[in-house]
Design a protein around this motif. Structure first.
Motif, short mmCIF file in Angstrom:
data_model
loop_
_atom_site.label_atom_id
_atom_site.label_comp_id
_atom_site.label_asym_id
_atom_site.label_seq_id
_atom_site.Cartn_x
_atom_site.Cartn_y
_atom_site.Cartn_z
N TRP A 157 0.86 -1.19 0.00
CA TRP A 157 0.00 0.00 0.00
C TRP A 157 0.90 1.23 0.00
N ARG A 158 0.81 2.02 -1.04
CA ARG A 158 1.67 3.20 -1.17
C ARG A 158 0.90 4.46 -0.77
N LEU A 159 1.62 5.37 -0.17
CA LEU A 159 1.02 6.64 0.27
C LEU A 159 0.92 7.59 -0.92
N LYS A 160 -0.28 8.05 -1.19
CA LYS A 160 -0.46 9.03 -2.26
C LYS A 160 0.06 10.39 -1.79
N VAL A 161 0.89 10.98 -2.62
CA VAL A 161 1.49 12.28 -2.30
C VAL A 161 1.12 13.28 -3.37
N PHE A 177 4.57 19.62 -1.04
CA PHE A 177 4.14 18.23 -0.95
C PHE A 177 3.22 18.03 0.25
N ASP A 178 2.21 17.17 0.07
CA ASP A 178 1.34 16.80 1.19
C ASP A 178 0.78 15.42 0.93
N ALA A 179 0.25 14.81 1.96
CA ALA A 179 -0.31 13.47 1.86
C ALA A 179 -1.84 13.51 1.81
N PHE A 180 -2.36 14.53 1.16
CA PHE A 180 -3.81 14.70 1.00
C PHE A 180 -4.51 14.88 2.34
N GLN A 181 -3.82 15.60 3.27
CA GLN A 181 -4.47 15.90 4.54
C GLN A 181 -5.52 16.99 4.39
#
Length: 552
Positions: A157-161, A177-181
């Motif tokens: 499972w990869r983290l979408k950035v 960059f963010d992790a869709f927070q």
């Protein structure tokens, strides 16, 4: 020579390659037809189709017409290509080809206008600032990202950035960059813009902002409203927000993303810090700064705006402050149109009031992240590559994300901070005070100059001055009223000539006079005569010059 000039004018340069891609509405045969048409105008015998294709294959194979493209295609290009291919009628085909040439010429002019803004910012940074912003395809930034994926790690499972990139021309490149927070809407776009402005050493008086046509992120009342606020708060004297033609938006920001993608595909990227480092190494023309975005502000709650309609149609908006200290908005369908249009409606201004109150920060939301799965899979990657620091970084990063969700975020005095930066810059850079008249905002007289022509004033036989996109390269545009039509429309016969030459009615050889039908609102002056020798009178030349100064 013709083909090289044609590709420079209409093709898109593909990054990390010497290839040029022509628009999808063209075929090799249609390109040859265009070359033949231009050759006939110059009374030159064009080469045959077979000979042209032989030269193309042997000497011009870097110029392509791609069957597929990773970028979105222009609806108009696709429709024209299909209709041209489907028709067998010569007259219909010629009309469609003419429409295609107008379309391609317009997209080229829009692109050249963008390049002009870049040039002004690079050559005169004390007066102009040019920024382009866009988001990258998230599929190419998910982490961990491996050059060669082992079978045992194929289903991790990869983290979408998300990457929001920006080029500040002549100054630097920025990547957020963010992790869709956070939701990636207008508030996110404006927060990135604020971060960029806050990092600059100097804020000049004119901002050129180039954005994508996406209505959710960019082309909406919140982005336009905040730009109006920047003007009304004296952060900038003038701001232009521009949008390239849909389907023809491949620009320098996309070249940046492509270089980043190519470099990232050649490296193992285990953590976000690796991804940011790779981004900072992908571009050599300007300094590159990558960072995790830490704060997103709630512009949609903060901005007090009036409703706005039909703002999806124009491709450029201009904001300046009038004598009452209010930010006014004007727009054009295309940046090359000569006349700015004033918005209408019951509310005069987009911005309701100039509120300097602090803006609240949006709390990050990580409900969509599967922390347990991420920890398990990244531990698996760390064990496979025997790199303990990977597991340690991921554990620390995910813990930070979980803690962020509970943070109490104080509001930000955004406008005050930008005002302080503006004042500091003015003290440090005295030349900013010595602006030339051409650099100052358009005078208030432009607003007062907008008038509505009364129907009875225009008569058949009148000479008129027009500002119509039917022939933007012809300037000034002179025509005679042939017939007054219903619904505020006019039938005109254009005249051919230049400001310093004689003027004659437009005729096609063996086909008779040329006529066009226009709305009355494109008429900006009427009721005059040419001199006995066929020239524009002196007062009309002066009027044309004043119109150019106020509206171009």
């Amino acid at each position: 020579m013709w083909m090289n000039n044609f590709s420079v004018k209409h093709a898109e340069k593909i990054p990390n390659s010497a290839k040029f891609h022509l628009p999808c509405c063209l075929t090799k045969y249609s390109v040859w037809e265009l070359m033949c048409t231009d050759a006939q105008k110059e009374t030159i015998e064009p080469p045959s189709y077979s000979h042209s294709m032989k030269i193309w294959r042997s000497q011009l194979n870097h110029i392509k017409i791609p069957k597929r493209t990773r970028f979105s295609k222009c609806d108009t290009c696709i429709q024209l290509k299909e209709r041209i291919a489907a028709t067998n009628e010569k007259s219909v085909r010629e009309q469609l080809q003419w429409q295609r040439s107008i379309h391609l010429e317009q997209q080229n002019k829009e692109r050249q206008k963008y390049y002009k803004h870049i040039s002004k910012a690079k050559n005169n940074p004390n007066n102009y600032l040019s920024i382009i912003m866009d988001a990258m395809d998230q599929d190419k930034t998910a982490i961990p990202r491996l050059c060669e994926t082992p079978k045992s790690l194929g289903n991790i499972w990869r983290l979408k950035v998300n990457l929001m990139g920006a080029i500040v021309h002549g100054i630097g490149v920025y990547g957020f960059f963010d992790a869709f927070q956070w939701a990636h809407g207008a508030s996110y776009t404006l927060s990135v813009l604020v971060h960029i402005l806050s990092m600059l050493d100097f804020l000049p008086d004119v901002l050129y902002l180039q954005l994508d046509n996406c209505p959710g992120q960019n082309k909406n009342r919140y982005v336009l409203g905040f730009v109006a606020k920047l003007v009304e708060a004296n952060i900038f004297k003038k701001v232009k927000v521009s949008f390239l033609m849909v389907g023809h938006t491949h620009e320098d920001i996309d070249q940046l993303f492509s270089r980043f993608s190519v470099r990232a595909s050649r490296e193992d990227i285990f953590i976000l810090d690796d991804l940011i480092t790779t981004f900072e190494k992908c571009y050599k023309q300007l300094p590159v700064t990558g960072m995790k975005i830490a704060e997103v502000y709630d512009f949609q709650e903060w901005l007090q705006l009036n409703n706005i309609k039909n703002h999806s149609h124009p491709h450029v908006f201009k904001f300046t402050k009038n004598e009452d200290g209010k930010a006014t908005m004007k727009y054009k369908k295309w940046s090359t149109d000569k006349k700015w249009i004033t918005s209408t409606g019951s509310d005069k201004y987009l911005l309701q009031d100039m509120d300097d109150s602090p803006i609240n920060k949006i709390k990050p939301n990580v409900d969509n992240l599967d922390f347990e799965r991420l920890r398990h899979d990244t531990d698996q990657v760390a064990r496979f590559y025997n790199k303990e620091k990977i597991a340690s970084w991921w554990d620390s990063f995910l813990s930070e994300l979980e803690e962020e969700d509970d943070d109490d975020l104080p509001p930000l005095t955004l406008i005050q901070n930008l005002r302080e930066k503006k004042c500091e810059a003015i003290v440090q850079e005295e030349p900013v005070e010595h602006l030339t008249p051409a650099d100052e905002p358009i005078p208030q007289v432009v607003i007062g100059k907008k008038t509505h022509i009364i129907d009875e004033e225009i008569k058949e036989g009148d000479l008129v001055l027009t500002d119509t996109p039917l022939s933007p390269e012809d300037w000034p545009q002179v025509a005679r009223v042939v017939e007054i039509l219903p619904e505020n429309r006019l039938k005109l016969q254009p005249y051919w000539g230049k400001k310093t030459t004689t003027w004659t009615p437009a005729y096609r050889k063996n086909k008779g006079p040329i006529y066009i039908t226009v709305n009355k609102n494109v008429i900006w002056h009427h009721g005059f005569n040419l001199t006995q020798s066929g020239y524009l009178p002196k007062n009309i030349k002066e009027l044309v010059g004043k119109y150019e100064e106020d509206n171009l």
